[in-house]
Design a protein around this motif. Structure first.
Motif, PDB file in Angstrom:
ATOM      1  N   PRO A  44      10.476  -3.326   2.685  1.00 44.08           N
ATOM      2  CA  PRO A  44      10.493  -1.940   2.200  1.00 44.08           C
ATOM      3  C   PRO A  44      11.839  -1.580   1.576  1.00 44.08           C
ATOM      4  CG  PRO A  44       9.427  -2.063   4.334  1.00 44.08           C
ATOM      5  CD  PRO A  44      10.010  -3.426   4.082  1.00 44.08           C
TER       6      PRO A  44
ATOM      7  N   HIS B 217       0.826  -1.203   0.000  1.00 44.19           N
ATOM      8  CA  HIS B 217       0.000   0.000   0.000  1.00 44.19           C
ATOM      9  C   HIS B 217       0.866   1.262   0.000  1.00 44.19           C
ATOM     10  CE1 HIS B 217      -2.961   2.872   1.987  1.00 44.19           C
ATOM     11  NE2 HIS B 217      -3.604   2.467   0.933  1.00 44.19           N
ATOM     12  N   ALA B 218       1.871   1.281   0.855  1.00 43.80           N
ATOM     13  CA  ALA B 218       2.745   2.448   0.951  1.00 43.80           C
ATOM     14  C   ALA B 218       3.528   2.662  -0.347  1.00 43.80           C
ATOM     15  CB  ALA B 218       3.709   2.293   2.125  1.00 43.80           C
ATOM     16  N   GLU B 219       4.013   1.582  -0.948  1.00 44.97           N
ATOM     17  CA  GLU B 219       4.791   1.715  -2.184  1.00 44.97           C
ATOM     18  C   GLU B 219       3.912   2.138  -3.353  1.00 44.97           C
ATOM     19  OE1 GLU B 219       8.504   1.343  -4.406  1.00 44.97           O
ATOM     20  OE2 GLU B 219       7.842   1.858  -2.375  1.00 44.97           O
TER      21      GLU B 219
ATOM     22  N   HIS C 101       8.958  -3.013  -5.122  1.00 46.13           N
ATOM     23  CA  HIS C 101       8.808  -1.956  -6.123  1.00 46.13           C
ATOM     24  C   HIS C 101       8.065  -2.478  -7.350  1.00 46.13           C
ATOM     25  CE1 HIS C 101       9.945   1.663  -8.391  1.00 46.13           C
ATOM     26  NE2 HIS C 101      10.273   0.849  -9.389  1.00 46.13           N
TER      27      HIS C 101
ATOM     28  N   ARG D  63       1.265   4.007  -3.145  1.00 44.85           N
ATOM     29  CA  ARG D  63       0.986   5.427  -2.931  1.00 44.85           C
ATOM     30  C   ARG D  63       2.211   6.285  -3.234  1.00 44.85           C
ATOM     31  NH1 ARG D  63      -1.694   6.304   2.778  1.00 44.85           N
ATOM     32  NH2 ARG D  63      -2.021   8.382   1.877  1.00 44.85           N
ATOM     33  N   ARG D  64       3.395   5.769  -2.903  1.00 43.57           N
ATOM     34  CA  ARG D  64       4.621   6.524  -3.181  1.00 43.57           C
ATOM     35  C   ARG D  64       4.846   6.663  -4.680  1.00 43.57           C
ATOM     36  NH1 ARG D  64       9.914   6.081  -4.442  1.00 43.57           N
ATOM     37  NH2 ARG D  64       9.745   3.856  -4.905  1.00 43.57           N
ATOM     38  N   LEU D  65       4.600   5.583  -5.418  1.00 43.01           N
ATOM     39  CA  LEU D  65       4.851   5.600  -6.854  1.00 43.01           C
ATOM     40  C   LEU D  65       3.810   6.399  -7.624  1.00 43.01           C
ATOM     41  CD1 LEU D  65       5.891   1.870  -7.417  1.00 43.01           C
ATOM     42  CD2 LEU D  65       7.383   3.882  -7.480  1.00 43.01           C
ATOM     43  N   SER D  66       2.588   6.430  -7.098  1.00 42.94           N
ATOM     44  CA  SER D  66       1.515   7.138  -7.805  1.00 42.94           C
ATOM     45  C   SER D  66       0.635   7.870  -6.799  1.00 42.94           C
ATOM     46  CB  SER D  66       0.684   6.134  -8.627  1.00 42.94           C
ATOM     47  OG  SER D  66      -0.255   6.795  -9.417  1.00 42.94           O
ATOM     48  N   PRO D  67       1.097   9.022  -6.293  1.00 43.85           N
ATOM     49  CA  PRO D  67       0.377   9.738  -5.231  1.00 43.85           C
ATOM     50  C   PRO D  67      -1.036  10.167  -5.615  1.00 43.85           C
ATOM     51  CG  PRO D  67       2.605  10.609  -5.499  1.00 43.85           C
ATOM     52  CD  PRO D  67       2.354   9.696  -6.651  1.00 43.85           C
TER      53      PRO D  67
END
Length: 333
Positions: free
Chosen positions: A311, A144-146, A317, A148-152
Motif C-alpha cells: 500500500p 481493490h482499495a487502490e 498505484h 476504489r481510491r483512484l476512481s470512487p
C-alpha cells in the motif's frame, strides 16, 4: 552461455526441492479425510450468492476436519478463510489447495481485475506470505482499495485467483513451464466464466512472478477450441521471470500488455532463455521488460520481489490505473 546457466539453475532448484519437499510438501496431505465438495451451480450473476454460501460452509467443514486430523496449522488458516463476509467462488482443500476469492460485487462491476499469484501460494499462504500484502489475498485487497481510491465512482471487483497449483520456490517445477501451461488453460476458462457472470465488464489480468508465465500460457495463440477471451481488456505483469513468449506479438488477443519490475527485485538476475530437455521446458524465454519483447513498460518503483502490492507504493498505484483502463495516466521508467 545462457542455456548453460539455466541448466545449472535447474540442477540447483531440483536438488533443493528434493531436500525441502520432504518437509514442506506434507501440509494438507491428509486431505482424504476432508469433506466431500459441494455441488455448485455454474458461474452466473444469479448463482454467485449460492456459490459463496456453499463454499463458506465447505471451508468451515474443512476446518473442523483438519482439527480432527490434528492438522492445527491448516485448520487455523482455514478459519481465517471462513471469516464472515468473505466470498469464495471456488475452494478445494486437498493438498496445497485451490481457492478463488472475489472482492466486491462481481455481477455489477464496471471493471474486473484478476490477480494471478506466483510460487509458494497455497491455501496456507493465501492470507500471509511473509507479509500480508505479499500474499494473494492481501495483494488483491490492496489492488481493490487502490482502484476504489483512484476512481470512487467506478464499481470494481478484484479476484484473488489461486486456480492452479503454484510451484514451490525451491522445487524443480519453478523453473519449468508445466504448471504454467496447466494453469494457463484453467485461467483461460475462468476468464470466460467471468463473462457469464458479468458480460459487460472488461477484465484485466495482474500477474506476479511465476503467475506471469501462467498468464502468458493463457493468452498465447490458442487452439480454435479454447475458451474465448473477448472480455479481456489488458494484462499487467510484475516481477516476471518470463511469460513463456518470444514477444508480445505472440498474444492471441490484441490488448495492452504492461510490464514492470522493481529496482531491487532479484528476478532481474534470472537468465532469460528457454531450453528443451526430455519431458520438460526449462526457462521462460525473452525478458518481458526488454525492448525486443515489445510490451509497454511502467515504473514499478524501488521495491523488491514481494513489494508490488505494498500500500502506498508506486507499483500498486500503476497497477490500479491499468486495472481501471487508465493507461494514459500510468507513469513510466
Amino acid at each position: 552461455m545462457r542455456a548453460s546457466r539455466l541448466r545449472r539453475a535447474f540442477a540447483v532448484a531440483a536438488a533443493a526441492g528434493a531436500m525441502v519437499f520432504s518437509v514442506a510438501g506434507t501440509s494438507g496431505s491428509a486431505a482424504s479425510g476432508m469433506p466431500a465438495a459441494p455441488r455448485l451451480p455454474g458461474v452466473q450473476a444469479d448463482t454467485l450468492a449460492e456459490r459463496y454460501g456453499a463454499n463458506d460452509d465447505f471451508i468451515e467443514k474443512s476446518e473442523r476436519a483438519a482439527r480432527r486430523m490434528g492438522d492445527t496449522a491448516r485448520a487455523d488458516h482455514l478459519a481465517e478463510l471462513a471469516e464472515p463476509g468473505r466470498q469464495f467462488l471456488s475452494f478445494d482443500p486437498r493438498d496445497d489447495g485451490l481457492a478463488v476469492e472475489v472482492l466486491g460485487d462481481l455481477a455489477h462491476a464496471d471493471r474486473v481485475a484478476v490477480v494471478v499469484p506466483g510460487s509458494d501460494t497455497t491455501i496456507d499462504t493465501f492470507d500471509e506470505l511473509g507479509t500480508r500484502y505479499a500474499a494473494l489475498a492481501g495483494g488483491a485487497r490492496a489492488v481493490h482499495a487502490e482502484m476504489r481510491r483512484l476512481s470512487p465512482d467506478t464499481k470494481v471487483a478484484v479476484v484473488a485467483w489461486l486456480g492452479y497449483h503454484a510451484p514451490r520456490t525451491l522445487s524443480r517445477d519453478v523453473v519449468t513451464t508445466a504448471r504454467a501451461q496447466a494453469g494457463g488453460a484453467q485461467l483461460r476458462v475462468f476468464v470466460a466464466q467471468l463473462k457469464q457472470a458479468n458480460p459487460a465488464a472488461p477484465v484485466t489480468l495482474i500477474c506476479h512472478s511465476y503467475g506471469s508465465a501462467v498468464c502468458g500460457s493463457a493468452v498465447e495463440n490458442p487452439a480454435s477450441t479454447a475458451a474465448p477471451l473477448d472480455n479481456l481488456a489488458g494484462i499487467a505483469v510484475v516481477g516476471s521471470p518470463g511469460m513463456g513468449l518470444r514477444s508480445a506479438s505472440d498474444l492471441a488477443v490484441r490488448v495492452p500488455l504492461w510490464v514492470g519490475r522493481g529496482a531491487d527485485d532479484w528476478i532481474a538476475g534470472v537468465p532469460h532463455a528457454s531450453v528443451s530437455v526430455p519431458g520438460a521446458t526449462i526457462g521462460f524465454g525473452t525478458d518481458p521488460l526488454s525492448r525486443e519483447f515489445g510490451a509497454r513498460t511502467f515504473d514499478a518503483g524501488r521495491g523488491g520481489h514481494s513489494d508490488y502490492f505494498k500500500p502506498g507504493g508506486l507499483a500498486l498505484h500503476n497497477l490500479a490505473l491499468i486495472g481501471l483502463g487508465h493507461g494514459e495516466a500510468v507513469s513510466h521508467d
